[in-house]
Design an enzyme around this catalytic site. Structure first.
Site, PDB file in Angstrom:
ATOM      1  N   CYS A 111     -56.029   2.640 -10.661  1.00 28.80           N
ATOM      2  CA  CYS A 111     -55.691   1.440 -11.438  1.00 28.80           C
ATOM      3  C   CYS A 111     -56.885   0.891 -12.209  1.00 28.80           C
ATOM      4  O   CYS A 111     -57.403   1.553 -13.100  1.00 28.80           O
ATOM      5  CB  CYS A 111     -55.078   0.392 -10.503  1.00 28.80           C
ATOM      6  SG  CYS A 111     -54.056  -0.798 -11.391  1.00 28.80           S
ATOM      7  N   HIS A 233     -51.268   3.647  -7.090  1.00 27.34           N
ATOM      8  CA  HIS A 233     -52.117   3.175  -5.994  1.00 27.34           C
ATOM      9  C   HIS A 233     -51.883   3.997  -4.727  1.00 27.34           C
ATOM     10  O   HIS A 233     -51.168   3.536  -3.832  1.00 27.34           O
ATOM     11  CB  HIS A 233     -51.794   1.713  -5.676  1.00 27.34           C
ATOM     12  CG  HIS A 233     -52.355   0.727  -6.644  1.00 27.34           C
ATOM     13  ND1 HIS A 233     -53.665   0.290  -6.585  1.00 27.34           N
ATOM     14  CD2 HIS A 233     -51.784   0.087  -7.691  1.00 27.34           C
ATOM     15  CE1 HIS A 233     -53.866  -0.594  -7.556  1.00 27.34           C
ATOM     16  NE2 HIS A 233     -52.749  -0.731  -8.250  1.00 27.34           N
ATOM     17  N   GLU A 235     -53.733   4.298  -2.293  1.00 26.50           N
ATOM     18  CA  GLU A 235     -54.268   3.568  -1.137  1.00 26.50           C
ATOM     19  C   GLU A 235     -53.259   2.549  -0.614  1.00 26.50           C
ATOM     20  O   GLU A 235     -53.436   1.996   0.467  1.00 26.50           O
ATOM     21  CB  GLU A 235     -55.591   2.898  -1.516  1.00 26.50           C
ATOM     22  CG  GLU A 235     -55.485   1.597  -2.307  1.00 26.50           C
ATOM     23  CD  GLU A 235     -55.202   1.805  -3.795  1.00 26.50           C
ATOM     24  OE1 GLU A 235     -54.819   2.914  -4.202  1.00 26.50           O
ATOM     25  OE2 GLU A 235     -55.352   0.818  -4.556  1.00 26.50           O
TER      26      GLU A 235
END
Lengths: 277, 969
Positions: A111, A233, A235
């Protein structure tokens, strides 16, 4: 884990057997906690370090085996997303980051991290002998709005070390996106070279492109395959319960695609190794 | 020094989304000749000691992108007749400019001043039209300048020094009339009684008050800060809920009921009773701190606060909403010894978007809603707080006075839940600088709006800087968890009243010695009083012992956070002593500041209204269902919610939208506050403004809805804590005061029945708007219930989307024929059914919640949803299209013993649940429900349609389309 300084930690960590990951934090970075968690779940020791400290002690970078540029709104995304932090990196620590890549350090930039990496010239990175320059951009979404949702993505065959395990999977899988400036843009020439050099690591599935990116590009890597930038994302997808449909999924035993990426990088470090500076 | 101008515009091939957005905004306003095209460019005004080469360098390396932008030094030639520029007014926060200054200084090592603006080339219209369009669609005159042509001044305006001398305000000899005038003209907004008390105090002192002393009292005594009305003694005349007691109250000879301290006797009384009955070890801090705190697990606690920011949002919706969420996040950071914010909620109440005639001094509801959403989005997303729950309610009464509720949830270690300033601690301020912005916010929010407020109170309007807040949050978390232990002994945020409230509250038991000239200012020229009461954003006040200041300063340096040492807590006589440039400018006793507000006795009356007669025409079920799905109160809020980053921090385990295609309206969100733990926290809300005819029943329904929302995702009904947010249309008149009493009694009886302690609350009681013609538009009495509940193990969480064909749909709870205030009546006023308001059964409601929770925990439920707005059939349809699974409903089972099928389908009776259950689990469900009524009303099917006898046969796509068509912004 908080953003408190850990004066002795990187050095101590370097002594331990677990690979160490440097997580850059700075004004407006706000996805550092989950990035730390992802690296830790994958068996690394993650240490958040604030930009001010990194500028003061850039040599610290030499002590790490992995690097994460987290998402967020660095400096409020003033001017353009990631622009100011990219300028800061270019002005102060870019050489140390390049040296880390030369040492074989995998770097992930989701991002805002991706937006920073392309503007700092880390992605797409150098072509052969030609020096790296800014030749790609992440522009405001087609819809003109910030969008948070899960999208279908594909992992084409690429040189990216982070997606190695996923490329064979073939079928489209989901990842969360949350951004207002994610429309990948590059010249025809750059697009062709990215294709030819297998640097396109993630694509939005047909009909599920949330921002109007050229070639449905969601993520790319550099010539080494170590530096990986993407708008989604991973994560935020290290547990199956983060999947929007987990309440209707059967019990899952294997790792999520998000966590697999971090495992792949940690495994790469442990097998290929990272050379000392 | 010279002032350079740089213009950056996207190259043709990069596209100009900002131009397209501007065009869309102009089109949707529908009141102007629409330009054929709008081109935009970013404008940077840079004042510094640079030559043109350096400026060129800055333009190329920083301000523009080599691939996608073109940069021009100075200004490019006009592209159309209407070249208009919008720039923030001098003194208005310009976060981008601040960031650009940091970047340029890091690039060049030179200090600069930067302002930003936006250039619009509007094609196909003339300049005058362009100015009119810009002023009403692209700018807000309260915070923006609109320029004809490129703006390029020779220099930036600098703050001019004010008269710093301290004024005495003669009031000792004023009569009542003059006291009233003084209060209004100087925006003190103190009542005559209060002005008399102030007058008496200074007569006692023997000297006239100094202006800063008077201001301090006005801030400290404002409704916003002390909740005078809710804490007042009330003499109530009217019916009381049958068989229910009210503590600390007595019958007066004339039969009226005297309630001492309404808040204490109702909302707080419920909490304290529940704590006496066993919840005291769970409720760790109630009503005293910036947020209420309850236990989460053995090592952690969670806290919740909901604020309103109504009046600022009425004047400048974007800044008002942004600073609303910003202030609420600071409340969480300022709770105990600081909590980590992990989730935000938002609820908006506005006038219907299609409203055509808007009174002078009001903005259109569409502009208010879209700007409010942008404000919450831009602030919440940037600070990195996931906005996970909320709703929007439409009513014409909100036209002049929209409601903006912003909530925030935080998590903290159990040993960080309480702080106490110590005598000798320094008063350390961290975060943003102090400016003239936000002055009189506290007193302003306690007054009613009029058509002239936009001019009178423009200084109360402000723009926030989320990055400053994020930096401050990061620094405070580092200081809280410092290796040497927490670096401060107490912390609070600078909200309403600014320093005056924050320091005044922290120093209540110690006194405080303050040096106002030490506060860093945004610009020169603030008077000491302005510094003292400024509500400039992003400031936190900490009490720090002298030996820990050094470590704290180091943390601030690492995180690039400004700080200052404003003085010391603790004075010999527990006084507030104010200095400026070494001179004493004010002195007040803490006792009078905090104890001097005269108690008030308020008249309250209540007469229940006779309900309308029932209608007679049975509406078409299918037509009604589709109309209800598209009703803006019910329709999908996806357009809003997707703009919020509801997953940042990676804790959102049940998201706002659920189901295979992510469009199903989840009942509540579930977060995991502690990383690595599967213990969850469900967050939900309840709002039943439609039933404001009787605020008692309205509040019970809202509480019941909040509990159902939380239970449906897996929360333990025995561990739910709630918050009350009153927004009232004024309380001066006894009827409206009576409504307030009814609502408060609802909180008391509801809280006790559901065993849900109220842990924090807020009131905004003057939500009315007086037009230029003198007409007063009042909001409907509104009370928002926000709640959070513990989820023992998130793997037990459920979502509302139907899971598989062949499963049964079970309706738990009784449906009554009362449809007063329901959406059925709103869209089909002549439909059958009693117009009484539905009554929440305080025995059955909690019992059903408990039984349903047991069934969920037992794993015999596949999906759960609460039928509220729109009724059972609508909720069933939502489950079906959310799960992409068809549904056959048995009309007779749905009808039950109701004469009217429509009433059975669309009544909004509280305390009901829809459960998806495998046929083989029905016996187990029956066993779990015991004597609670339930009926199997349908069966899910693979064919993608929802059918009911011969009155309903709609495809899932049709139902979904209606639901998604109702609200677009």
């Amino acid at each position: 884990m908080t953003l408190a300084a850990h004066p002795a930690m990187p050095y101590a960590a370097a002594m331990s057997s677990r690979p160490t990951a440097l997580i850059l934090t700075a004004a407006g970075i706000n996805c550092d906690h989950e990035l730390v968690e992802a690296f830790e779940l994958a068996g690394a020791e993650a240490v958040p370090v604030h930009l001010t400290r990194l500028i003061r002690e850039p040599d610290m970078i030499d002590d790490f085996d992995l690097i994460g540029l987290p998402g967020g709104f660095s400096y409020g995304d003033a001017i353009a997303a990631g622009r100011i932090l990219a300028t800061m990196l270019s002005g102060h620590i870019i050489d140390h980051l390049r040296a880390a890549i030369d040492r074989g350090v995998p770097m992930i930039a989701p991002c805002n991290g991706f937006q920073i990496a392309v503007q700092a010239g880390l992605l797409p990175g150098p072509w052969g002998e030609a020096p790296a320059r800014t030749e790609a951009a992440l522009l405001e979404n087609d819809g003109g709005r910030f969008v948070d949702r899960w999208v279908q993505v594909e992992y084409p065959r690429s040189r990216c070390v982070w997606t190695q395990g996923l490329q064979s999977a073939g079928a489209a899988a989901m990842l969360p996106i949350a951004h207002g400036e994610g429309r990948f843009h590059a010249s025809d020439e750059t697009m062709r070279r990215l294709e030819d050099d297998d640097r396109i690591a993630v694509r939005y599935a047909v009909d599920d492109d949330p921002n109007g990116s050229r070639g449905r590009v969601a993520g790319i890597c550099d010539h080494t395959g170590l530096v990986f930038g993407l708008m989604p994302h991973p994560e935020r997808y290290v547990s199956w319960k983060q999947h929007p449909m987990w309440t209707r999924l059967d019990e899952q035993c294997d790792d999520t695609p998000g966590l697999q990426m971090f495992h792949a990088a940690v495994a790469h470090v442990q097998s290929a190794g990272v050379t000392a500076p | 020094m010279s002032l350079h101008r740089v213009e950056v515009r996207p190259r043709a091939e990069s596209g100009d989304p900002r131009g397209r957005a501007a065009l869309a905004a102009i089109k949707s306003s529908g009141q102007f000749p629409c330009p054929s095209r709008v081109d935009t460019a970013s404008v940077y005004l840079i004042e510094g000691d640079f030559d043109d080469t350096l400026v060129q360098q800055i333009a190329d390396a920083l301000l523009s992108h080599p691939v996608t932008d073109e940069a021009v030094i100075g200004s490019s030639s006009p592209r159309s007749e209407a070249l208009i520029e919008v720039h923030p007014l001098p003194g208005v926060m310009d976060p981008d400019a601040d960031a650009v200054e940091v970047a340029i200084e890091s690039m060049t090592g030179k200090t600069v001043k930067v302002r930003t603006g936006c250039r619009y080339d509007m094609h196909g219209i003339d300049e005058d039209a362009g100015v009119r369009i810009a002023s009403s669609c692209l700018a807000n005159p309260l915070i923006h300048d609109v320029h004809r042509g490129p703006e390029h001044p020779d220099t930036f305006p600098i703050g001019h020094a004010h008269d710093m001398s301290v004024h005495e305000v003669p009031m000792i000899d004023l009569d009542d009339a003059d006291l009233t005038t003084l209060s209004r003209d100087t925006h003190l907004f103190l009542s005559l009684d209060e002005m008399r008390a102030v007058q008496a105090h200074f007569r006692g002192r023997g000297s006239e008050p100094r202006d800063i002393e008077l201001e301090t009292l006005a801030q400290t005594w404002s409704e916003h800060c002390v909740h005078k009305t809710l804490k007042a003694t009330v003499e109530y005349q009217g019916d009381l809920p049958v068989g229910k007691s009210i503590p600390d109250s007595e019958r007066l000879p004339d039969g009226r009921l005297r309630i001492n301290n309404l808040l204490k006797s109702t909302v707080a009384a419920a909490t304290h009773q529940l704590m006496d009955e066993g919840l005291s070890s769970w409720c760790l801090s109630v009503f005293v701190d910036n947020a209420g705190i309850v236990g989460f697990d053995e090592d952690h606690a969670v806290c919740f606060k909901v604020e309103t920011h109504n009046h600022p949002s009425a004047l400048e919706p974007y800044g008002g909403a942004a600073t609303g969420i910003g202030g609420c996040i600071r409340d969480i950071i300022g709770t105990g010894l600081a909590a980590q914010p992990i989730a935000a909620t938002d609820v908006f109440c506005v006038a219907p978007l299609e409203t055509e005639t808007v009174p002078e001094g009001c903005l259109s509801p569409r502009r208010i809603l879209s700007q409010v959403v942008r404000g919450v989005r831009d602030y919440g997303n940037r600070v990195g707080i996931p906005t996970v729950d909320g709703t929007v309610w439409f009513d014409a009464g909100y036209i002049g006075n929209p409601l903006v509720f912003c909530g925030c949830v935080g998590v903290m270690p159990r040993d960080r839940t309480h702080g106490d300033p110590q005598a000798g601690d320094h008063i350390i301020v961290m975060g943003g600088r102090t400016g003239r912005d936000g002055i009189h916010g506290a007193t302003f929010s306690s007054a009613e709006l009029t058509d002239t407020h936009a001019d009178e109170f423009s200084h109360a309007v402000q723009i926030g800087n989320p990055i400053t807040e994020k930096k401050t949050l990061d620094a405070i978390m580092a200081a809280r968890d410092h290796e040497d232990g927490c670096l401060y002994s107490a912390i609070t945020d600078c909200g309403a009243g600014g320093f005056s409230s924050a320091v005044g509250e922290m120093g209540e038991h110690l006194g405080a010695d303050v040096h106002l000239d030490r506060a860093p200012l945004k610009y020169e020229g603030l008077t000491p009083t302005e510094i003292w009461i400024s509500e400039a954003q992003e400031r936190m006040v900490l009490a720090v012992s002298p030996e820990r200041i050094k470590a704290l300063v180091a943390v601030c340096a690492e995180h690039e956070v400004e700080w200052c040492d404003l003085g010391v807590f603790g004075t010999p006589d527990r006084e507030l002593v104010l200095h400026y440039a070494g001179e004493e400018i004010g002195r007040l006793s803490m006792d009078f500041m905090h104890g001097g507000v005269p108690d008030r006795v308020r008249e309250a009356t209540w007469t229940s209204t006779e309900p309308e007669p029932a209608g007679t025409r049975e509406p078409d079920i299918a037509v009604t269902l589709h109309a209800l799905l598209a009703h803006p109160n019910i329709a999908s809020k996806q357009d809003i919610v997707q703009q919020y980053d509801h997953e940042v921090q990676g804790r959102t385990m049940v998201k706002p939208f659920v189901g295979p295609s992510g469009i199903g309206p989840g009942d509540a969100a579930v977060m995991t506050p502690v990383r690595g733990s599967d213990r969850g926290l469900a967050i939900g809300t309840g709002l039943a403004t439609g039933w404001c005819e009787d605020p008692y029943l309205m509040v019970l329904a809202a509480l019941d809805e909040c509990v159902r929302n939380l239970v449906c995702v897996g929360a333990d009904p025995g561990r739910i804590a709630v918050l009350d947010n009153y927004c009232w249309p004024g309380c001066e008149n006894p009827e409206r005061m009576g409504q307030l009493v009814r609502a408060s009694l609802g909180c008391y009886h509801g809280g006790l029945a559901y065993r849900t302690p109220f842990i924090s609350g807020k009131d905004s009681l003057n939500n009315q708007f007086t037009t230029d013609t003198g007409e007063t538009i009042r909001i409907p009495p509104t009370l928002l219930i926000s709640g959070f509940g513990i989820v023992g193990d998130i793997s037990r969480c459920l979502t509302m989307d139907a899971k598989s064909a062949g499963n049964m749909l079970v309706l738990v709870g009784d449906t009554t024929a009362a449809v007063g205030g329901s959406h059925l009546v709103r869209i089909a006023s002549d439909s059958p059914g009693s117009r009484e308001l539905p009554v929440t059964d305080l025995q059955a409601g909690p019992a059903t919640a408990k039984a349903v929770a047991l069934a969920l925990a037992g794993g015999i439920v596949r999906s759960a949803h609460d039928p509220s707005e729109g009724g059972a059939l609508l909720a069933a349809a939502e489950m079906a299209f959310a799960g992409e699974i068809g549904l056959v409903i048995d009309a007779e089972a749905m009808r039950g013993d109701h004469e009217s099928l429509a009433v059975a389908c669309f009544a909004e009776t509280p305390s009901r649940y829809l459960l998806e259950v495998d046929p083989s689990d029905i016996p187990a469900l029956e066993k779990t429900l015991g004597d609670i009524r339930y009926s199997v009303i349908g069966r899910f099917q693979s064919e993608p349609r929802v059918t009911m006898g011969d009155v309903l046969n709609s495809s899932l796509d049709e139902l979904r389309a209606s639901w998604q068509s109702g609200l677009t912004i």
